[in-house]
Write a protein that holds these residues in place. Sequence first.
Motif, short mmCIF file in Angstrom:
data_model
loop_
_atom_site.label_atom_id
_atom_site.label_comp_id
_atom_site.label_asym_id
_atom_site.label_seq_id
_atom_site.Cartn_x
_atom_site.Cartn_y
_atom_site.Cartn_z
N ILE A 74 1.16 -1.28 -0.29
CA ILE A 74 0.08 0.24 -0.15
C ILE A 74 1.09 1.82 -0.02
O ILE A 74 1.21 1.44 1.06
N PHE A 75 0.43 2.03 -1.11
CA PHE A 75 1.54 3.33 -0.72
C PHE A 75 0.20 4.11 0.14
O PHE A 75 -0.94 4.31 -0.83
N SER A 76 0.96 4.80 1.27
CA SER A 76 -0.92 4.95 2.20
C SER A 76 -0.54 6.30 2.35
O SER A 76 -1.36 7.20 2.86
N GLY A 77 -0.19 7.48 1.50
CA GLY A 77 0.21 8.77 1.80
C GLY A 77 0.47 9.36 3.39
O GLY A 77 0.74 8.63 3.94
N ASP A 78 -0.90 10.39 3.19
CA ASP A 78 -0.59 10.91 4.68
C ASP A 78 -1.63 9.90 6.16
O ASP A 78 -1.70 10.30 7.12
N CYS A 79 -2.00 8.88 5.77
CA CYS A 79 -2.86 7.89 6.50
C CYS A 79 -2.19 7.70 7.77
O CYS A 79 -2.28 7.86 8.81
N VAL A 80 -1.20 6.87 7.09
CA VAL A 80 0.05 5.73 7.82
C VAL A 80 1.59 6.99 7.48
O VAL A 80 1.96 6.61 5.98
N LEU A 81 2.15 7.23 8.00
CA LEU A 81 3.63 7.48 7.83
C LEU A 81 4.53 6.94 8.24
O LEU A 81 4.63 5.39 8.94
N GLY A 82 5.61 6.76 8.07
CA GLY A 82 6.18 5.68 8.49
C GLY A 82 7.44 6.59 10.08
O GLY A 82 7.83 5.19 10.02
N GLU A 83 7.50 6.68 10.08
CA GLU A 83 7.81 7.87 11.47
C GLU A 83 6.74 8.34 12.24
O GLU A 83 6.94 9.27 11.26
N LYS A 118 -4.95 -6.29 5.06
CA LYS A 118 -3.69 -6.86 5.23
C LYS A 118 -2.56 -6.60 4.26
O LYS A 118 -1.83 -8.03 3.56
N PRO A 119 -1.93 -5.77 3.99
CA PRO A 119 -0.55 -5.36 3.29
C PRO A 119 0.76 -5.87 3.62
O PRO A 119 0.63 -5.92 4.84
N GLY A 120 1.24 -6.48 3.06
CA GLY A 120 2.21 -6.99 2.82
C GLY A 120 3.74 -6.14 3.96
O GLY A 120 4.91 -6.24 4.66
N ARG A 121 3.26 -4.46 2.77
CA ARG A 121 4.51 -3.40 3.42
C ARG A 121 3.36 -1.97 2.75
O ARG A 121 2.68 -2.16 2.17
N VAL A 122 3.74 -1.25 3.70
CA VAL A 122 3.40 -0.11 3.11
C VAL A 122 4.40 0.97 2.75
O VAL A 122 6.06 0.86 3.49
N TYR A 123 4.45 1.82 1.65
CA TYR A 123 5.61 2.41 2.14
C TYR A 123 4.32 4.16 1.52
O TYR A 123 3.70 4.96 0.98
N PRO A 124 5.02 5.31 2.85
CA PRO A 124 4.04 6.20 3.40
C PRO A 124 4.53 7.24 2.70
O PRO A 124 5.38 7.44 1.70
N ASN A 129 7.42 -2.82 7.18
CA ASN A 129 7.90 -3.10 6.44
C ASN A 129 6.90 -4.37 7.15
O ASN A 129 6.71 -5.56 7.16
N GLU A 130 5.94 -4.08 8.59
CA GLU A 130 5.37 -4.83 9.56
C GLU A 130 4.26 -3.94 9.57
O GLU A 130 3.85 -3.26 10.60
N PRO A 131 3.30 -3.38 8.31
CA PRO A 131 2.43 -2.72 8.40
C PRO A 131 0.96 -2.95 9.83
O PRO A 131 0.48 -2.28 10.18
N VAL A 132 0.33 -4.34 9.80
CA VAL A 132 -0.75 -4.54 9.98
C VAL A 132 -0.11 -3.76 11.58
O VAL A 132 -1.33 -3.05 12.46
#
Length: 284
Positions: free
Chosen positions: A158-167, A189-195, A202-205
Amino acid sequence: MLSTIPKVEQLTCRIVRVLGCNPGPMTLQGTNTYLVGTGPKRMLIDTGNPDVPEYIENLKECLNDKNVSIEAVVLTHWHHDHVGGIKDLFKNKLISLDTPLYKFPLRVDEKPNNNELKYSYLKDMQVLQTEGATMKVIFSPGHTKDHIALLMEEDNAIFSGDCVLGEGTAVFEDLHDYMKSLQLLVDLKPGRVYPGHGKVVNEPVEFIQYYIKHRNEREEQIVACLKECHPIPVESMEIVKRVYKDVPVVLHLPANTNVNNHLNKMKKEGRVTEENGKWILSKL
C-alpha cells in the motif's frame, strides 16, 4: 531521531522512491514520491512541494538513468507538499498537457497550481495500470477529505499517503473518518506500506494497529485532563499543554488540531460540551 532516507532509492524492481527534499517538522525527512512500474513509461505518486529545484533535478536524473518517462501522476491528497511540484514537473517538461493528473475530488472548482493543467478525478476502487504495476484506489478520508491510498496488487503493498507515516503519527481533519480508514487498511492485510513521509513500513498490520491504539489512548488522556479540571471548562490549548507536555512547542499547534478533532468526535457522541470555545465533560 529520524532515520536517514536516500534522495533516490530503488526499493523494489517496480518502485523507486525519490525524496522531495523538503524536510520539516510536518514533512519529516521530506515528502516521499514514488516512480512505479517496470516499463519505459511509469506512474509518479505525489510531487512534493513547489519550487524545490533539487527534487526536480534528482527526479530528472533518475528518469534519464533509467531511460523512462512519466505517463501519469497520482496524487494522494490536496496538501501542497504532495501536489505542489506539479507546476515544476510541467515547467521542466517532465510531464505535458496530455499527462493525466489523477486525484480524488475535493471540490468542483479544484485546479492544479498550473492553470494549463487539470485533474482527472478518481473513484473509490478504480484500478490504475502501468507496465509492471496494477494499483487499486482506496478512498481513505480523515487526514483530508480527498485522501486516497493505493493498493499495488503485484506486491500486496500500500502507498499510504499521509494516512500512515513511516515514523511518528499523522494529523487529521476528521477523527471519525480517520479511524475508519486506518481499520480499512488493516483489513487489507498489506505486506508492506510505502508512506508519504518516513521510512518503509515492513510490518504494517501491527504498525497501523498501534496507530489505532495510540489514538484511543490519546482520547483517554484528554478525558482524564477534563476530569481533572471539572467542573471548570478549559480551552483546547490548555489540554495540549498538559497532554503533549513532552512534545516540542513548535508542534503544539498541529497537536491542538488533533485535540479539537478528538473533542468534536466526543461532542458528536454526547460525551463533552463546548461553552464559548471551552470544553467540559457532559457527565463524569
